[in-house]
Design a protein around this motif. Structure first.
Motif, PDB file in Angstrom:
ATOM      1  N   ASP A 276       5.459   3.881  -9.343  1.00 40.54           N
ATOM      2  CA  ASP A 276       5.419   3.245  -8.026  1.00 40.54           C
ATOM      3  C   ASP A 276       4.532   2.002  -8.042  1.00 40.54           C
ATOM      4  O   ASP A 276       4.818   1.015  -7.344  1.00 40.54           O
ATOM      5  CB  ASP A 276       4.964   4.227  -6.951  1.00 40.54           C
ATOM      6  CG  ASP A 276       3.673   4.947  -7.303  1.00 40.54           C
ATOM      7  OD1 ASP A 276       3.143   4.736  -8.400  1.00 40.54           O
ATOM      8  OD2 ASP A 276       3.184   5.731  -6.451  1.00 40.54           O
TER       9      ASP A 276
ATOM     10  N   TYR B 100       5.879  -1.857  -7.516  1.00 40.65           N
ATOM     11  CA  TYR B 100       5.248  -2.732  -6.517  1.00 40.65           C
ATOM     12  C   TYR B 100       4.903  -4.090  -7.139  1.00 40.65           C
ATOM     13  O   TYR B 100       5.193  -5.143  -6.560  1.00 40.65           O
ATOM     14  CB  TYR B 100       3.990  -2.065  -5.972  1.00 40.65           C
ATOM     15  CG  TYR B 100       3.338  -2.832  -4.834  1.00 40.65           C
ATOM     16  CD1 TYR B 100       3.683  -2.570  -3.513  1.00 40.65           C
ATOM     17  CD2 TYR B 100       2.387  -3.818  -5.079  1.00 40.65           C
ATOM     18  CE1 TYR B 100       3.104  -3.275  -2.469  1.00 40.65           C
ATOM     19  CE2 TYR B 100       1.805  -4.525  -4.040  1.00 40.65           C
ATOM     20  CZ  TYR B 100       2.161  -4.250  -2.747  1.00 40.65           C
ATOM     21  OH  TYR B 100       1.585  -4.962  -1.713  1.00 40.65           O
TER      22      TYR B 100
ATOM     23  N   ASP C 126      -2.536  -5.379   0.263  1.00 49.83           N
ATOM     24  CA  ASP C 126      -1.782  -4.652  -0.761  1.00 49.83           C
ATOM     25  C   ASP C 126      -1.848  -3.150  -0.517  1.00 49.83           C
ATOM     26  O   ASP C 126      -0.846  -2.438  -0.671  1.00 49.83           O
ATOM     27  CB  ASP C 126      -2.327  -4.978  -2.155  1.00 49.83           C
ATOM     28  CG  ASP C 126      -2.040  -6.409  -2.566  1.00 49.83           C
ATOM     29  OD1 ASP C 126      -0.963  -6.915  -2.225  1.00 49.83           O
ATOM     30  OD2 ASP C 126      -2.901  -7.017  -3.214  1.00 49.83           O
TER      31      ASP C 126
ATOM     32  N   PHE D 104       1.500  -0.975   0.068  1.00 47.21           N
ATOM     33  CA  PHE D 104       1.750   0.018  -0.980  1.00 47.21           C
ATOM     34  C   PHE D 104       1.836   1.418  -0.377  1.00 47.21           C
ATOM     35  O   PHE D 104       2.741   2.194  -0.704  1.00 47.21           O
ATOM     36  CB  PHE D 104       0.645  -0.045  -2.032  1.00 47.21           C
ATOM     37  CG  PHE D 104       0.749   1.027  -3.087  1.00 47.21           C
ATOM     38  CD1 PHE D 104       1.685   0.922  -4.108  1.00 47.21           C
ATOM     39  CD2 PHE D 104      -0.071   2.141  -3.048  1.00 47.21           C
ATOM     40  CE1 PHE D 104       1.794   1.917  -5.074  1.00 47.21           C
ATOM     41  CE2 PHE D 104       0.027   3.140  -4.006  1.00 47.21           C
ATOM     42  CZ  PHE D 104       0.962   3.033  -5.022  1.00 47.21           C
TER      43      PHE D 104
ATOM     44  N   PHE E 164       9.440  -5.522   2.749  1.00 46.78           N
ATOM     45  CA  PHE E 164       8.876  -5.695   1.421  1.00 46.78           C
ATOM     46  C   PHE E 164       9.885  -6.354   0.479  1.00 46.78           C
ATOM     47  O   PHE E 164       9.552  -7.297  -0.251  1.00 46.78           O
ATOM     48  CB  PHE E 164       8.446  -4.327   0.878  1.00 46.78           C
ATOM     49  CG  PHE E 164       7.902  -4.365  -0.526  1.00 46.78           C
ATOM     50  CD1 PHE E 164       6.660  -4.900  -0.795  1.00 46.78           C
ATOM     51  CD2 PHE E 164       8.648  -3.848  -1.573  1.00 46.78           C
ATOM     52  CE1 PHE E 164       6.155  -4.920  -2.083  1.00 46.78           C
ATOM     53  CE2 PHE E 164       8.154  -3.863  -2.867  1.00 46.78           C
ATOM     54  CZ  PHE E 164       6.898  -4.411  -3.125  1.00 46.78           C
TER      55      PHE E 164
END
Length: 344
Positions: free
Chosen positions: A181, A185, A243, A247, A280
């Motif tokens: 993940d 990202y 972030d 996230f 995103f």
């Protein structure tokens, strides 16, 4: 003297720096400069290991001048300085000497390194032939308690200004077991790998911060305590706030494996339904267009993709990037959007 700022545009990646170190560190001393958390220390250890050299390190902020020059010992009618074992081992074996945080050393400590950096010598004692001497530290603009370096010190080393390269980091991250993940990202938001050092003392995103977050999430998951709250606590404790927020929001929407950016343009029906995940992806597409990284997408696919988005999303993607989208073949889609907005 701010050695980092004057050569900022002549920066190289960690991989490039490692090749230079392995090629000539046996003859020339290097000073590696970068913001905190880039991975300088690990690169030096890796370079030495690949060359088959043991690596001994000194932390500049924790040593005194006598830790470099040694302490005197009376031999006959003369005093002889005895260098510390870490700098001059009893067995004259070639090694890598890593002087970490050199720019943070006190001026008298920096001065004690002069002959070591230039001549590979500690008083009357020479280092074993072929020994590497590599220093590292942060720049003055990084607000990392860095002291001004004298011209005499700067002139004794080759200064390499390092920058983060997202592709290099991805290669390292896969081998290092960084969570998927986090890698996903960064693949969509390369700028998030290294954010500017904030003016206030608060967490900010760096390669080291992402790696530490990955380890923390793995440990929390293994202990069965990884929840929405613990994930957010760990992320906001390591990363830049923007972030950390995105996230965590993506993790909470359970987006799953993200496809390459080009795939969403060619198949817009695969865009996530969740608002955060959708934003995103669109923001990542915008960044890729701005950086000129979507040259392989067919113009027909670009036009179809834009036309299929809501007006607000199209405007967000096109703002300040009309020329770049036009180069990708979006002229007709932009004209149609203009007519919609102006109701002509």
């Amino acid at each position: 003297m701010d050695a980092g700022a004057s050569a900022l545009q002549q920066s190289i990646t960690l991989k490039q720096a490692k090749k230079l170190v392995q090629c000539m560190a046996h003859e020339q001393s290097f000073l590696l400069l970068s913001p905190p958390g880039v991975g300088k220390s690990e690169m030096v250890y890796q370079a030495a290991a690949e060359a088959g050299l043991p690596c001994r390190s000194l932390l500049g902020t924790q040593i005194a001048p006598e830790d470099v020059s040694g302490v005197p010992k009376i031999v006959g009618e003369r005093s002889v300085f005895c260098p510390p074992r870490i700098l001059l081992p009893e067995i004259p074996q070639t090694f890598c000497l890593f002087l970490d945080e050199l720019p943070a050393c006190a001026p008298d400590v920096q001065k004690a390194f002069y002959s070591l950096l230039l001549e590979r010598r500690l008083g009357e004692h020479a280092l074993p032939a072929g020994t590497w001497v590599i220093a590292a530290g942060n720049r003055q603009q990084d607000r990392a308690l860095v002291r001004a370096m004298s011209s005499a010190l700067v002139n004794r080393v080759t200064i390499l200004n390092l920058r983060v390269d997202a592709d290099e980091w991805q290669d390292w991250a896969r081998k290092a077991g960084i969570r998927a993940d986090i890698r996903n990202y960064i693949s969509f938001m390369p700028d998030a790998l290294m954010r500017e050092v904030p003016h206030d003392p608060q967490p900010f995103s760096t390669p080291r911060a992402w790696a530490e977050l990955s380890q923390a999430l793995d440990m929390a998951e293994a202990a069965g305590i990884l929840s929405r709250d613990t994930r957010r606590a760990l992320a906001f404790g390591r990363l830049s706030a923007e972030d950390a927020a995105v996230f965590c929001a993506l993790a909470e929407e359970t987006v799953g494996t993200l496809a390459p950016v080009e795939g969403y343009i060619e198949h817009p029906d695969t865009l996530p339904k969740g608002e955060t995940a959708r934003w995103f992806i669109l923001n990542a597409i915008r960044q890729n267009v701005a950086a000129g990284r979507l040259g392989k997408v067919k113009p027909r696919a670009v036009a179809r993709f834009l036309r299929g988005l809501p007006t607000e999303a199209q405007l967000t993607l096109l703002t300040d990037l009309v020329e770049q989208w036009g180069a990708l073949g979006a002229d007709k889609a932009m004209l149609a959007l203009l007519r919609t907005v102006t109701k002509q």
